[in-house]
Write a protein that holds these residues in place. Structure first.
Motif, short mmCIF file in Angstrom:
data_model
loop_
_atom_site.label_atom_id
_atom_site.label_comp_id
_atom_site.label_asym_id
_atom_site.label_seq_id
_atom_site.Cartn_x
_atom_site.Cartn_y
_atom_site.Cartn_z
N UNK A 1 0.85 -1.18 0.00
CA UNK A 1 0.00 0.00 0.00
C UNK A 1 0.89 1.25 0.00
N UNK A 2 0.54 2.18 -0.87
CA UNK A 2 1.32 3.42 -1.00
C UNK A 2 0.44 4.60 -0.62
N UNK A 3 0.90 5.36 0.35
CA UNK A 3 0.26 6.63 0.68
C UNK A 3 0.77 7.65 -0.33
N UNK A 4 -0.02 7.90 -1.36
CA UNK A 4 0.43 8.74 -2.45
C UNK A 4 0.41 10.22 -2.08
N UNK B 1 -11.62 14.09 -10.49
CA UNK B 1 -11.22 15.49 -10.40
C UNK B 1 -9.71 15.67 -10.44
N UNK B 2 -8.98 14.57 -10.44
CA UNK B 2 -7.51 14.60 -10.50
C UNK B 2 -7.02 13.46 -11.39
N UNK B 3 -7.68 13.32 -12.53
CA UNK B 3 -7.41 12.19 -13.42
C UNK B 3 -5.96 12.14 -13.88
N UNK C 1 -3.77 9.88 -11.83
CA UNK C 1 -4.06 8.44 -11.80
C UNK C 1 -3.18 7.73 -12.84
N UNK C 2 -1.90 7.68 -12.57
CA UNK C 2 -0.93 7.20 -13.55
C UNK C 2 -1.15 5.73 -13.86
N UNK C 3 -0.92 5.37 -15.12
CA UNK C 3 -1.05 3.99 -15.58
C UNK C 3 0.34 3.45 -15.91
N UNK C 4 0.42 2.13 -15.99
CA UNK C 4 1.69 1.50 -16.35
C UNK C 4 2.61 1.36 -15.16
N UNK D 1 5.82 13.25 -7.31
CA UNK D 1 5.78 12.06 -8.15
C UNK D 1 4.43 11.87 -8.84
N UNK D 2 3.45 12.70 -8.54
CA UNK D 2 2.14 12.58 -9.17
C UNK D 2 1.97 13.67 -10.22
N UNK D 3 1.72 13.30 -11.47
CA UNK D 3 1.45 14.32 -12.49
C UNK D 3 0.26 15.19 -12.09
N UNK D 4 0.39 16.48 -12.33
CA UNK D 4 -0.68 17.40 -11.98
C UNK D 4 -0.65 17.86 -10.53
N UNK D 5 0.25 17.26 -9.72
CA UNK D 5 0.42 17.70 -8.34
C UNK D 5 -0.46 17.05 -7.31
N UNK D 6 -1.44 16.25 -7.75
CA UNK D 6 -2.32 15.56 -6.80
C UNK D 6 -2.37 14.08 -7.13
#
Length: 256
Positions: free
Chosen positions: A121-124, A136-138, A141-144, A200-205
Motif C-alpha cells: 500500500x502506498x500513501x500517495x 477530479x484529479x485524473x 491516476x498514472x497507468x503503467x 511524483x504525481x502528475x498534476x500535483x495531486x
C-alpha cells in the motif's frame, strides 16, 4: 520517657520529605534519560530520511520490522497502481504542514501491484476534500509501471483522539495497512505503507512528501520542572524546620 508527638513530628516530616525528594529527583533523571533517547531517535530518523533509497524489505523480513530500526527508512519499489482499490484516509493538515495545501482532506492510499513480490500500500499523498473524487484529479491516476520512492511507515498506533477505523464501511481515520488491505481485498499486502515522495504525481495531486517528522521533545523542560520541585521541597522543609526551631526558642525564652 517516650518522645512526645510534637518531638516526633519533625523527624516524620524529614523522612517524608526525603522520600518525596528521591521520587522527584528520580523523575527528573528519567526525563534526562528520555531526552537522550529522543535525541538519538531524531538523529536516526534524520539519517534515514535523507539516505539513499533501498529496495523494500523482502517478505521474509516483514515479521522482524520494528519502529526503532525500520520506521522512516527510505525505500523504493516498482509496480503498477491499482486505482480501482484506492482508499481515502481522513486527515487535517495544519499550518505547520509541508506544502501549500492545508485544512481537511484525505490521504490517498493505493495498492502497488508488483511482479516480484506481494502488493504494498502506498500513501500517495494529500488531496483536499473537494478533490476526493479521482475524476477530479485524473492526471494523477498514472497507468503503467512506476517506481515509487518514499518512507517506510508502520501502522499508526491507536489514539483516544482519533476515531477507530470502520473497514466494513471503508471509513478510515488511521493509517493501518491491515485494515485497509482487508477492506479492499488486497491479499498478502505488506504490513507497512510507503509514504510517497513529493512531486511524483502528475498534476500535483495527490501531493506526496507530507510525512510529519516533528517529534515533541520537551524532556529537558520536564526534567528541570521535576528538579525545580525537588529544590522547592528542600526549601519548604528547611523553612518549616527553622520556623519550628525559632518557635521553640521563643517558647523557652518566654518561660524563663
Amino acid at each position: 520517657m517516650p518522645a512526645s508527638p510534637a518531638g516526633r513530628s519533625p523527624v516524620r516530616l524529614v523522612l517524608v520529605a526525603i522520600a518525596a525528594f528521591g521520587v522527584l529527583v528520580g523523575l527528573g533523571t528519567w526525563q534526562l534519560e528520555r531526552l537522550a533517547w529522543k535525541e538519538a531517535l531524531l538523529a536516526r530518523v534524520e539519517a534515514r530520511v535523507h539516505g539513499a533509497p533501498q529496495d523494500v524489505p523482502a517478505p521474509a523480513f516483514w515479521p522482524t520490522l520494528t519502529r526503532e530500526h525500520d520506521e522512516y527508512r527510505k525505500v523504493r519499489a516498482r509496480g503498477h497502481f491499482d486505482h480501482a482499490r484506492e482508499t481515502l484516509v481522513y486527515t487535517v493538515r495544519g499550518e505547520d504542514a509541508a506544502g501549500p495545501l492545508k485544512g481537511q482532506g484525505f490521504l490517498v492510499v493505493t495498492p502497488l501491484i508488483r511482479a516480484d513480490g506481494p502488493p504494498i500500500l502506498v500513501n500517495r499523498g494529500f488531496v483536499p476534500s473537494d478533490r476526493r473524487d479521482p475524476a477530479s484529479r485524473a492526471e494523477g491516476q498514472v497507468a503503467g509501471e512506476v517506481e515509487v520512492t518514499g518512507l517506510l511507515r508502520l501502522p499508526e498506533e491507536a489514539s483516544w483522539f482519533v476515531p477507530a477505523n470502520n473497514p466494513a464501511q471503508a471509513i478510515f481515520y488511521r493509517m493501518d495497512p491491515a485494515d485497509i488491505a482487508a477492506a479492499r481485498g488486497v491479499a498478502g499486502a505488506a504490513p507497512f505503507v510507503i509514504d510517497q515522495d513529493a512531486g511524483e504525481a502528475p498534476g500535483g495531486l495527490p501531493a506526496g512528501g507530507g510525512t510529519r517528522l516533528a517529534f515533541p521533545n520537551r524532556h529537558l523542560e520536564y526534567a528541570l520542572t521535576w528538579y525545580g520541585l525537588a529544590a522547592a521541597l528542600v526549601g519548604v522543609v528547611i523553612a518549616v524546620l527553622w520556623s519550628r526551631r525559632k518557635g521553640r526558642a521563643n517558647e523557652v525564652e518566654r518561660r524563663s
